[in-house]
Design an enzyme around this catalytic site. Structure first.
Site, PDB file in Angstrom:
ATOM      1  N   ARG A   1       0.712  -1.281  -0.076  1.00  0.00           N
ATOM      2  CA  ARG A   1      -0.079  -0.030   0.048  1.00  0.00           C
ATOM      3  C   ARG A   1       0.717   1.228   0.016  1.00  0.00           C
ATOM      4  O   ARG A   1       1.917   1.235   0.587  1.00  0.00           O
ATOM      5  CB  ARG A   1      -0.887  -0.099   1.216  1.00  0.00           C
ATOM      6  CG  ARG A   1      -1.830   1.151   1.665  1.00  0.00           C
ATOM      7  CD  ARG A   1      -3.002   1.018   0.557  1.00  0.00           C
ATOM      8  NE  ARG A   1      -4.013   1.642   0.861  1.00  0.00           N
ATOM      9  CZ  ARG A   1      -5.098   2.116   0.050  1.00  0.00           C
ATOM     10  NH1 ARG A   1      -5.166   1.406  -0.986  1.00  0.00           N
ATOM     11  NH2 ARG A   1      -6.235   2.956   0.637  1.00  0.00           N
TER      12      ARG A   1
ATOM     13  N   THR B   1      -9.260   0.716  -9.683  1.00  0.00           N
ATOM     14  CA  THR B   1      -8.692  -0.507  -9.085  1.00  0.00           C
ATOM     15  C   THR B   1      -8.933  -1.613  -9.860  1.00  0.00           C
ATOM     16  O   THR B   1      -9.654  -1.699 -10.893  1.00  0.00           O
ATOM     17  CB  THR B   1      -9.264  -0.619  -7.707  1.00  0.00           C
ATOM     18  OG1 THR B   1      -9.175   0.508  -6.960  1.00  0.00           O
ATOM     19  CG2 THR B   1      -8.777  -1.818  -6.900  1.00  0.00           C
TER      20      THR B   1
ATOM     21  N   ASP C   1      -7.596   8.314   0.324  1.00  0.00           N
ATOM     22  CA  ASP C   1      -8.091   7.143   1.099  1.00  0.00           C
ATOM     23  C   ASP C   1      -8.027   7.499   2.755  1.00  0.00           C
ATOM     24  O   ASP C   1      -8.720   6.720   3.566  1.00  0.00           O
ATOM     25  CB  ASP C   1      -7.763   5.718   0.767  1.00  0.00           C
ATOM     26  CG  ASP C   1      -8.615   5.097  -0.224  1.00  0.00           C
ATOM     27  OD1 ASP C   1      -9.726   5.539  -0.328  1.00  0.00           O
ATOM     28  OD2 ASP C   1      -8.169   4.052  -0.630  1.00  0.00           O
TER      29      ASP C   1
ATOM     30  N   SER D   1      -7.804   0.831   3.390  1.00  0.00           N
ATOM     31  CA  SER D   1      -8.391   0.512   2.308  1.00  0.00           C
ATOM     32  C   SER D   1      -9.358  -0.383   2.303  1.00  0.00           C
ATOM     33  O   SER D   1      -9.756  -0.870   3.393  1.00  0.00           O
ATOM     34  CB  SER D   1      -7.046  -0.265   1.481  1.00  0.00           C
ATOM     35  OG  SER D   1      -7.487  -0.866   0.249  1.00  0.00           O
ATOM     36  N   SER D   2     -10.174  -0.573   1.182  1.00  0.00           N
ATOM     37  CA  SER D   2     -11.246  -1.473   1.083  1.00  0.00           C
ATOM     38  C   SER D   2     -10.886  -2.863   0.479  1.00  0.00           C
ATOM     39  O   SER D   2     -11.814  -3.461   0.117  1.00  0.00           O
ATOM     40  CB  SER D   2     -12.435  -0.930   0.831  1.00  0.00           C
ATOM     41  OG  SER D   2     -12.652   0.117   1.241  1.00  0.00           O
TER      42      SER D   2
ATOM     43  N   GLY E   1     -13.843   0.453  -4.683  1.00  0.00           N
ATOM     44  CA  GLY E   1     -13.902   1.081  -3.653  1.00  0.00           C
ATOM     45  C   GLY E   1     -14.526   0.647  -2.457  1.00  0.00           C
ATOM     46  O   GLY E   1     -14.195  -0.635  -2.334  1.00  0.00           O
TER      47      GLY E   1
HETATM   48  O1  DON Z   1      -7.768   1.097  -1.579  1.00  0.00           O
HETATM   49  C1  DON Z   1      -9.171   1.146  -1.780  1.00  0.00           C
HETATM   50  O2  DON Z   1     -10.014   0.757  -1.044  1.00  0.00           O
HETATM   51  C2  DON Z   1      -9.592   2.277  -2.791  1.00  0.00           C
HETATM   52  N1  DON Z   1      -8.313   2.972  -3.188  1.00  0.00           N
HETATM   53  C3  DON Z   1      -9.774   1.218  -4.112  1.00  0.00           C
HETATM   54  C4  DON Z   1     -10.280   2.220  -5.250  1.00  0.00           C
HETATM   55  C5  DON Z   1     -11.169   1.258  -6.014  1.00  0.00           C
HETATM   56  O3  DON Z   1     -11.449   0.128  -5.927  1.00  0.00           O
HETATM   57  C6  DON Z   1     -11.494   2.111  -7.325  1.00  0.00           C
HETATM   58  N2  DON Z   1     -12.302   1.048  -8.398  1.00  0.00           N
HETATM   59  N3  DON Z   1     -13.087   1.304  -8.911  1.00  0.00           N
END
Ligand code: DON
Length: 562
Positions: free
Chosen positions: A100, A374, A416, A445-446, A467
């Site tokens: 991360r 992501t 985040d 994070s998720s 997300g």
């Molecule tokens: O780490 C996280 O939870 C976010 N930065 C993830 C972002 C994400 O999944 C965007 N995708 N559609």
């Protein structure tokens, strides 16, 4: 009897050929005794499969696929972002790698607040100040100890794709066109992602600068990124605006190896990502709360099933906001938060009669109204090693800033963090002190890269972008298979829903059953229709040793095999 058999099919049982000749999207594969790679892009999956054919294992393949995604899927694949890897080796060893991003040394708690204390989410989401220190390359090198091949071979497919170019898909063309003005705004020199005419499917994207950066990494290892020319270009890019990452920040970046978050669920052993991803904790909380109501008695996407699952989501996300953050900076309350004792108490307020108001399950900090990429990779090799990786730039193309001379996008992961208690991030997630900004801290994070084991062997490899919808999508994927006994294809492609405590709304995909929607509305639930939720990559192994690999029908996602 054939030694192995293959049935490749897209959603609803057919092959789908993209409009251009060299890209072939395969949505589903059933295979025996061969490794499979599922990712967001056919060329990236193929890069991983090629590495498997060269004798690499799941960890070689997942690394080659991540490199390739950084080339062919620039909206999310990355070397300028970060991710998490969950691995289960065929000898039963479990491990996770946390690569991360971290906050730069010059970052501070209130760095996105103006003099009046008002949060400026534009700064945490766009441009150079939004960038966390990238972790991906350090992560790939940390993965090497589980690999069989050397890095110079693993990285080569990505170098070829960047150097020779590849035909872009319609979805990528649309994304590039839609972001054109942002690219112009946040870059001071011309970038390959902007051209005079709009992009169209089949156009060839060549990335010479990125190829040179990848070659530096091939030649000098992680130092080819964190020191020397690439690092200098990155820091020079920071100075073209309000960026604060220094050479020292880059040199000091460290991957964390963390003990996987493990728990049992109905005869399966779940192995997922611990903090600083909230993903595994939320998954454990949600699955356990749902099991108090014997979820398996209900039908997928029926009113009662959605009530149980959404109410578990509501309670878990309230805990995310209050308690979760980087375990190197806060007290890690995971074991308490996933304990039966805690969760049974949390579940007491559940009723089938009506929605539980969010204010009853967590502290809401009122805020004035203020004004999203992501990607996931699932790999299982023929020796039974499993790798589940979710990696991100955060929003589409991250901060939209490309490192001039080095050719890669930088993340906007700083968003985040909870930039101010109660101020929602770009996914509507709120947080407080546990996820406040501090130098070197990882933002919560998720991402939920997950592997399920049955009798000690990989049974499912799963994950998705999206997300805050990530843990809830992984949760649905698991209950679809384990509780509702659905096959991998339906589990991935059936309409999904999502709830995250705040806002009170349950998001549902457009094709969600209308009768469930109206019954939920009659019980005080507020429903919001959205185009799509997540892009899940799932591999399931059946009792006969057949591997079913499914790439989400919502995108260009594709399966490749050895
Ligand atoms: O780490 C996280 O939870 C976010 N930065 C993830 C972002 C994400 O999944 C965007 N995708 N559609």
């Amino acid at each position: 009897m054939e030694k192995f058999f293959i049935t490749a099919a897209i959603l609803m049982g057919q092959f789908y050929w993209a409009q251009f000749t060299d890209i072939n999207i395969v949505k589903e594969v059933k295979v025996k005794n061969k490794g499979v790679v599922v990712s967001a892009h056919p060329l990236a999956s193929e890069a991983g499969a090629k590495i498997l054919r060269m004798g690499g294992n799941a960890y070689d393949a997942v690394t080659a696929t991540q490199y390739a995604l950084a080339v062919v899927y620039p909206q999310a694949g990355n070397i300028g972002g970060g991710g998490f890897l969950v691995g289960v080796k065929n000898n039963g060893e479990k491990f996770t790698l946390d690569y991360r991003e971290t906050a730069p040394k010059k970052a501070s708690r209130d760095m996105y607040l103006d003099k009046k204390g008002k949060a400026n989410t534009d700064l945490s989401q766009n441009g150079r100040l939004a960038v966390g220190i990238p972790g991906s390359i350090a992560g790939f090198f940390a993965t090497l100890k589980y690999c069989k091949l050397p890095m110079d071979k693993i990285i080569q497919p990505a170098i070829d794709l960047a150097e020779q170019g590849f035909a872009i898909t319609e979805q990528e063309a649309d994304m590039l066109n839609n972001n054109r003005e942002y690219f112009r705004k946040h870059n001071t020199s011309s970038i390959v992602f902007v051209k005079d005419q709009p992009w169209k499917a089949g156009d060839i994207l060549v990335q010479k600068e990125l190829a040179e950066t990848l070659k530096l990494i091939q030649k000098y290892g992680a130092k080819g990124f964190y020191e020397g020319k690439t690092a200098e270009l990155l820091v020079a890019e920071m100075k073209r605006g309000n960026g604060i990452i220094t050479m020292e920040d880059l040199k000091n970046y460290k991957v964390a190896e963390r003990k996987a978050l493990e728990f049992d669920y109905k005869g399966n052993h779940v192995v997922s990502m611990p903090l600083p991803s909230s993903g595994g904790v939320l998954l454990a909380q949600m699955l356990r709360m749902a099991s108090f109501e014997n979820l398996e008695k209900y039908q997928q996407n029926s009113t009662k099933a959605v009530q149980i699952m959404a109410e578990a989501e509501r309670r878990a996300f309230a805990d995310r906001a209050e308690y979760m953050g980087d375990p190197d900076f806060i007290q890690d309350k995971t074991s308490y938060l996933i304990s039966d004792e805690y969760l049974k108490n949390r579940w007491k307020s559940f009723s089938f009669n009506k929605a539980t108001p969010s204010a009853e399950v967590g502290k809401i900090i009122p805020q004035p109204k203020e004004s999203t990429q992501t990607t996931h990779i699932s790999v299982l090799d023929k020796e039974g090693n499993a790798a589940s990786v979710t990696t991100t730039l955060n929003g589409y193309y991250g901060s939209k800033v490309v490192v001039s001379g080095a050719g890669f996008f930088l993340n906007n992961e700083m968003d985040d963090f909870s930039i101010k208690p109660g101020v929602p991030n770009m996914f509507g997630a709120v947080g407080g002190e546990a996820n406040s900004i501090q130098p070197n801290k990882r933002m919560l994070s998720s991402m939920t890269p997950t592997i399920l084991l049955k009798n000690g062997k990989p049974y499912m490899v799963v994950g998705t972008p999206g997300g805050t919808t990530i843990p809830t999508s992984v949760y649905q994927s698991i209950v679809n298979v384990v509780d509702f006994k659905l096959n991998a294809n339906i589990s991935v492609n059936a309409p999904k829903f999502h709830h995250q405590w705040l806002p009170e709304t349950i998001k549902v995909e457009n094709n969600f059953p209308e009768n469930t929607i109206s019954e939920l509305e009659s019980k005080n639930y507020v429903i919001e229709k959205v185009k799509q939720i997540g892009k899940t990559e799932m591999i399931v192994m059946d009792d006969n040793g057949n591997v079913h690999a499914v790439a989400d029908g919502r995108g260009d996602d594709s399966v490749a095999m050895e």
